[in-house]
Design an enzyme around this catalytic site. Structure first.
Site, PDB file in Angstrom:
ATOM      1  N   SER A  60     -63.294  19.301 -30.240  1.00 44.27           N
ATOM      2  CA  SER A  60     -63.655  18.081 -30.965  1.00 44.27           C
ATOM      3  C   SER A  60     -64.932  17.413 -30.461  1.00 44.27           C
ATOM      4  CB  SER A  60     -62.504  17.068 -30.891  1.00 44.27           C
ATOM      5  OG  SER A  60     -62.238  16.706 -29.547  1.00 44.27           O
ATOM      6  N   TYR A  61     -65.439  17.811 -29.295  1.00 43.00           N
ATOM      7  CA  TYR A  61     -66.647  17.160 -28.784  1.00 43.00           C
ATOM      8  C   TYR A  61     -67.829  17.489 -29.691  1.00 43.00           C
ATOM      9  CZ  TYR A  61     -64.051  16.451 -24.401  1.00 43.00           C
ATOM     10  OH  TYR A  61     -63.126  16.083 -23.446  1.00 43.00           O
ATOM     11  N   SER A  62     -68.383  16.450 -30.292  1.00 40.93           N
ATOM     12  CA  SER A  62     -69.486  16.603 -31.231  1.00 40.93           C
ATOM     13  C   SER A  62     -69.128  17.604 -32.335  1.00 40.93           C
ATOM     14  CB  SER A  62     -70.771  17.031 -30.508  1.00 40.93           C
ATOM     15  OG  SER A  62     -71.916  16.761 -31.265  1.00 40.93           O
ATOM     16  N   GLN A  63     -67.841  17.578 -32.729  1.00 39.97           N
ATOM     17  CA  GLN A  63     -67.340  18.449 -33.798  1.00 39.97           C
ATOM     18  C   GLN A  63     -67.728  19.914 -33.585  1.00 39.97           C
ATOM     19  OE1 GLN A  63     -65.296  17.710 -36.881  1.00 39.97           O
ATOM     20  NE2 GLN A  63     -64.721  16.449 -35.130  1.00 39.97           N
ATOM     21  N   GLY A  64     -67.521  20.390 -32.353  1.00 43.41           N
ATOM     22  CA  GLY A  64     -67.762  21.788 -32.039  1.00 43.41           C
ATOM     23  C   GLY A  64     -69.129  22.087 -31.475  1.00 43.41           C
TER      24      GLY A  64
END
Length: 348
Positions: A60-64
């Site tokens: 989920s960090y920066s949407q991948g």
């Protein structure tokens, strides 16, 4: 760099893990204080040159995007067999049904997506980012067992929850002969020691290594009290939840002692706070998040600092009990926080 085992496994890890939440693009979602690819590459190169082989991120960090940057950078810097990649699963990756959580469908989908972004055939440590209370625990744990047996994952880890919940999960895994959690990623630092009540004794008894998130209390231990001068300190949506104003006086005193010992030793505040954690027998590796390469070198310097029993006592003495939340949040709290931080995707 002297490597150590993760808990009671045979896995060799550096005693510091590089936290990769800061790698990404602000317009790709949470967190908004991410740094671009080239700056991220410099941090990763500095970490590898220092001997760090343990890298922690999440889908989920920066949407991948964090996983994409790690996959692109590490392939040219370190042999895959020497590398330990840890990532997580739970939070929303897209809107609509089955876009988040720990169902069998979600886990199978997201482990493959993480493998693609990380440019690897397997993940060393696959962690649940929190519990998913809308999915039966047995479904989640069996799915995690199956991704291990498929060869896509080597080891399993968990993150902040109540100690009774973690004990239950370990019991279910043992009862069914499923792959076991070997690590607990928990919230533990000089300003937040509530995990010492139940979770840390449980981990010690079960031989589970702890990987500490927010070892510098979201930067509070690295600077004078209320010096909110960084991009993250002004943009962080979660800080007030984890560090209550009710404990300001004890926090001030702890931060003052950190500064005094740092000055006496000619070290930085961050190094002293990390040295305190490294002196705790349950800690396998603090996760050090950075936005500059110099911060990596600073953190590595903590490995050479061995605090005396008197210094450890001085640092520990001012602590006062605080709300036993520790990131073991309720579903409502998680939903509120993720929405406030913009972690819910806006389109499918």
């Amino acid at each position: 760099m002297e490597y150590k085992k993760l808990g009671t496994t045979g896995l060799d890890i550096s005693p510091l893990a590089l936290g990769c939440m800061s790698f990404g693009e602000p317009d790709r979602g949470y967190p908004e204080w991410t740094i671009p690819e080239e700056d991220s590459f410099e941090i990763i190169r500095t970490a590898v040159d220092a001997g760090i082989n343990f890298f922690d991120t999440a889908n989920s960090y920066s949407q991948g995007r964090s996983e994409e940057i790690i996959g692109k950078a590490l392939g040219n810097l370190i042999h895959r067999d020497n590398l330990v990649i840890a990532t997580k699963v739970l939070h929303p990756m897209r809107s609509g049904p089955n876009g988040h959580g720990l169902s069998r469908k979600s886990i199978f989908t997201e482990v493959d997506n993480s493998l693609r972004r990380l440019r690897t055939d397997y993940i060393d440590l696959y962690q649940i980012h929190r519990l998913d209370h809308s999915t039966p625990m047995e479904e989640t744990l069996e799915a995690l067992h199956d991704v291990v047996k498929s060869g896509r994952v080597r080891y399993l880890g968990a993150s902040s929850m109540h100690a009774w919940e973690f004990s239950k999960a370990l019991h279910i895994q043992e009862r069914n002969g499923w792959a076991r959690f070997v690590s607990m990623q928990d919230h533990y630092n000089l300003l937040n020691r509530e995990e010492e009540r139940e979770m840390i004794p449980l981990c010690l008894d079960e031989g589970v290594g702890t990987i500490v998130w927010s070892p510098l209390a979201r930067g509070r231990l690295a600077r004078e009290f209320q010096d909110n001068s960084t991009n993250r300190s002004t943009a962080d949506q979660f800080a007030d939840l984890f560090y209550s104003k009710r404990n300001i006086e004890s926090d001030k005193e702890i931060i003052r002692v950190v500064g005094d010992i740092a000055q006496d030793r000619g070290a930085t505040r961050a190094q002293i706070a990390l040295a305190w954690l490294l002196a705790q027998p349950v800690v396998s590796a603090p996760i050090v998040g950075t936005s500059r390469a110099a911060q990596v070198s600073d953190a590595v310097g903590a490995l050479d600092i061995k605090l005396s029993p008197e210094e450890v006592a001085r640092l520990s003495a001012p602590y006062t009990p605080r709300a036993a939340n520790q990131g073991g949040l309720t579903d409502a709290e998680i939903e509120e926080m993720t929405e406030a931080a913009g972690m819910v995707p806006q389109s499918a």
